[in-house]
Scaffold this motif. Structure first.
Motif, PDB file in Angstrom:
ATOM      1  N   LYS A   1       0.840  -1.201   0.000  1.00 11.84           N
ATOM      2  CA  LYS A   1       0.000   0.000   0.000  1.00 11.84           C
ATOM      3  C   LYS A   1       0.871   1.246   0.000  1.00 11.84           C
ATOM      4  O   LYS A   1       0.445   2.325  -0.336  1.00 11.84           O
ATOM      5  N   ARG A   2       2.102   1.040   0.437  1.00 12.78           N
ATOM      6  CA  ARG A   2       3.019   2.175   0.502  1.00 12.78           C
ATOM      7  C   ARG A   2       4.419   1.692   0.148  1.00 12.78           C
ATOM      8  O   ARG A   2       4.860   0.664   0.659  1.00 12.78           O
TER       9      ARG A   2
ATOM     10  N   ARG B   1       1.374   5.306  -8.335  1.00 15.76           N
ATOM     11  CA  ARG B   1       0.289   6.005  -7.624  1.00 15.76           C
ATOM     12  C   ARG B   1      -1.075   5.596  -8.185  1.00 15.76           C
ATOM     13  O   ARG B   1      -2.048   5.459  -7.451  1.00 15.76           O
TER      14      ARG B   1
ATOM     15  N   ASP C   1       0.792   4.544  -2.094  1.00 15.01           N
ATOM     16  CA  ASP C   1       1.512   5.761  -1.694  1.00 15.01           C
ATOM     17  C   ASP C   1       2.984   5.615  -2.057  1.00 15.01           C
ATOM     18  O   ASP C   1       3.542   4.529  -1.891  1.00 15.01           O
TER      19      ASP C   1
ATOM     20  N   GLU D   1       3.277  11.728   6.820  1.00 14.68           N
ATOM     21  CA  GLU D   1       1.911  11.176   6.809  1.00 14.68           C
ATOM     22  C   GLU D   1       0.918  12.205   6.269  1.00 14.68           C
ATOM     23  O   GLU D   1       0.052  11.892   5.463  1.00 14.68           O
TER      24      GLU D   1
ATOM     25  N   LEU E   1       1.258  12.631   2.564  1.00  9.73           N
ATOM     26  CA  LEU E   1       0.699  11.484   1.828  1.00  9.73           C
ATOM     27  C   LEU E   1      -0.828  11.536   1.838  1.00  9.73           C
ATOM     28  O   LEU E   1      -1.469  11.247   0.826  1.00  9.73           O
ATOM     29  N   GLU E   2      -1.385  11.920   2.980  1.00 10.16           N
ATOM     30  CA  GLU E   2      -2.845  12.048   3.044  1.00 10.16           C
ATOM     31  C   GLU E   2      -3.349  13.053   2.018  1.00 10.16           C
ATOM     32  O   GLU E   2      -4.433  12.925   1.478  1.00 10.16           O
TER      33      GLU E   2
ATOM     34  N   GLY F   1      -1.994  13.564  -0.813  1.00 10.23           N
ATOM     35  CA  GLY F   1      -1.662  13.105  -2.170  1.00 10.23           C
ATOM     36  C   GLY F   1      -0.355  13.648  -2.708  1.00 10.23           C
ATOM     37  O   GLY F   1      -0.086  13.574  -3.909  1.00 10.23           O
TER      38      GLY F   1
ATOM     39  N   ILE G   1       3.822  13.884  -3.121  1.00  5.77           N
ATOM     40  CA  ILE G   1       4.965  12.965  -3.114  1.00  5.77           C
ATOM     41  C   ILE G   1       6.095  13.594  -2.286  1.00  5.77           C
ATOM     42  O   ILE G   1       6.708  14.570  -2.722  1.00  5.77           O
TER      43      ILE G   1
END
Ligand code: GLU
Length: 387
Positions: free
Chosen positions: A12-13, A53, A58, A136, A139-140, A142, A144
């Protein structure tokens, strides 16, 4: 299921480390580090990262290249720069590097953010957490995050050392499920591939899967003569050792192969995968989920359910609606949503009696009520398995 497919299914990341030589121009007879930043390669990787992406993954980038890019701008031709000269290069190169990334990602409608770290930042728990929270949040949103060492202000003693090591630390910091190190070699060979094959000596073989970094592997890495990157193979192997102990696989691949990202995500056997198949964390979570008997239930409110399921957070007392069963500190409990549906399992930091008293309370209230037995989390995310 094949190891690589298995890893990819859970990703997921991902942290992607880009080495300087991957994004430099190439000019025969000169080291890539003296050839300056290649906008084409930066654009290429902006496109590739967009494809990652688009898979709903992420991405955090750790990019080298500041000194290499600065060298070009300051017209430092000679190879042996002094430390202040390298730092000056990093200062001018870092902004140019970010400018280039920013323009490349803009074309893909992605925003980027710069984070420069030194060992002082990561060795200090508070600053470590600050860095984590910043990443965090980005990333939330969107964005990079693009991370590099803060080269222009760090001296040897407070240096992280090399970006392979930095990328491993970042992978652990952001709880990634995969670290991809883009290098200028195919991966780890069983012997130095740059040595010409002589009669009676076998050709160097690429090792496609290393399940344990032991002394032999470190020795092989030490011998591989990759003079182009800062750390060569040794630092990559050490980085992999670190992520593996955190339950994160590392893949070292040739970033100069334009198709390498597609190949990785198609589950092809590219590069060297460092993975034991049983990371500490994974093992433990498996144990929590499947081996332990549940001693009670905790019913969560909507906010807590979302924090756990969607944001990977820990369970705090404030999100607790109801407690059933009689259990002690460290027991496994079942987590339910408001409708009584099972959403996961975890190990509790409080016994059932204390939980009755603190359920629904804010952290500050819990702290004053519990004194020395205070824990911020009822179930820490490291002790939590979501179904
Ligand atoms: N931080 C250095 C740079 O940006 C590179 C260090 C490394 O690649 O290990 O030039």
């Amino acid at each position: 299921m094949a190891v690589r497919e298995d890893i990819l299914q859970g990703v997921k990341r991902v942290v992607v480390k880009i080495g300087s030589s991957v994004i430099s121009n190439r000019d025969k007879g000169r080291s890539p580090l003296e050839c300056g930043l290649s906008r084409d390669w930066v654009r290429h990787y902006a496109r590739k990262i967009k494809t990652i992406r688009d898979r709903g993954i992420d991405v955090v980038l750790v990019s080298s290249g500041a000194i290499m890019a600065g060298r070009e701008r300051l017209e430092f031709a000679r190879a042996d720069l002094t430390v202040p000269e390298k730092q000056a290069c990093a200062a001018i190169g870092q902004s140019f590097l970010m400018h280039t990334y920013e323009k490349a990602f803009e074309k893909k409608e992605l925003k980027v953010a710069q984070i420069l770290l030194s060992h002082d930042d990561l060795g200090n728990r508070k600053r470590y957490l600050n860095a984590k929270h910043t990443i965090e949040t980005l990333l939330e949103k969107g964005v990079i995050p693009i991370i590099n060492e803060n080269d222009s202000v760090t001296v040897e003693e407070i240096k992280i050392g090399d970006n392979d090591s930095l990328s491993a630390t970042v992978a652990c910091l952001v709880d990634a499920q995969l670290l991809i190190i883009l290098s200028d070699v195919e991966g780890l060979y069983d012997r130095d591939p740059s040595v010409k094959v002589k009669a009676g000596v076998e050709k160097a073989q690429l090792l496609s899967h290393i399940s344990k970094v032991n002394e032999d592997i470190e020795k092989i890495a030490g011998k591989s003569n990759n003079h182009l990157t800062v750390g060569g193979m040794v630092t990559k192997v050490r980085a992999a050792k670190k992520t593996m102990s955190f339950g994160i696989p590392t893949l070292v691949v040739n970033g100069l192969d334009e198709k390498v990202i597609e190949n990785i995500f198609a589950g092809k056997e590219v590069g060297t995968l460092f993975w034991s198949g049983k990371g500490k964390i994974r093992d433990r979570k498996h144990w929590i989920a499947h081996t332990l008997k549940s001693a009670g239930t905790l019913t969560l409110d909507t906010g807590a359910r979302k924090a756990l399921l969607e944001r990977g957070k820990s369970l705090l007392p404030a999100g607790l609606l109801k407690v059933t069963g009689s259990f002690e500190f460290g027991n496994a409990v079942t987590l339910l949503d408001e409708l009584g549906k099972e959403i996961g399992r975890g190990l509790v930091n409080y016994n059932s009696r204390d939980l009755e008293n603190i359920k629904g309370l804010k952290t500050s209230a819990v702290r004053s009520l519990m004194g020395k037995s205070f824990y911020e989390e009822v179930v820490h995310r490291d002790d939590l398995v979501i179904f």
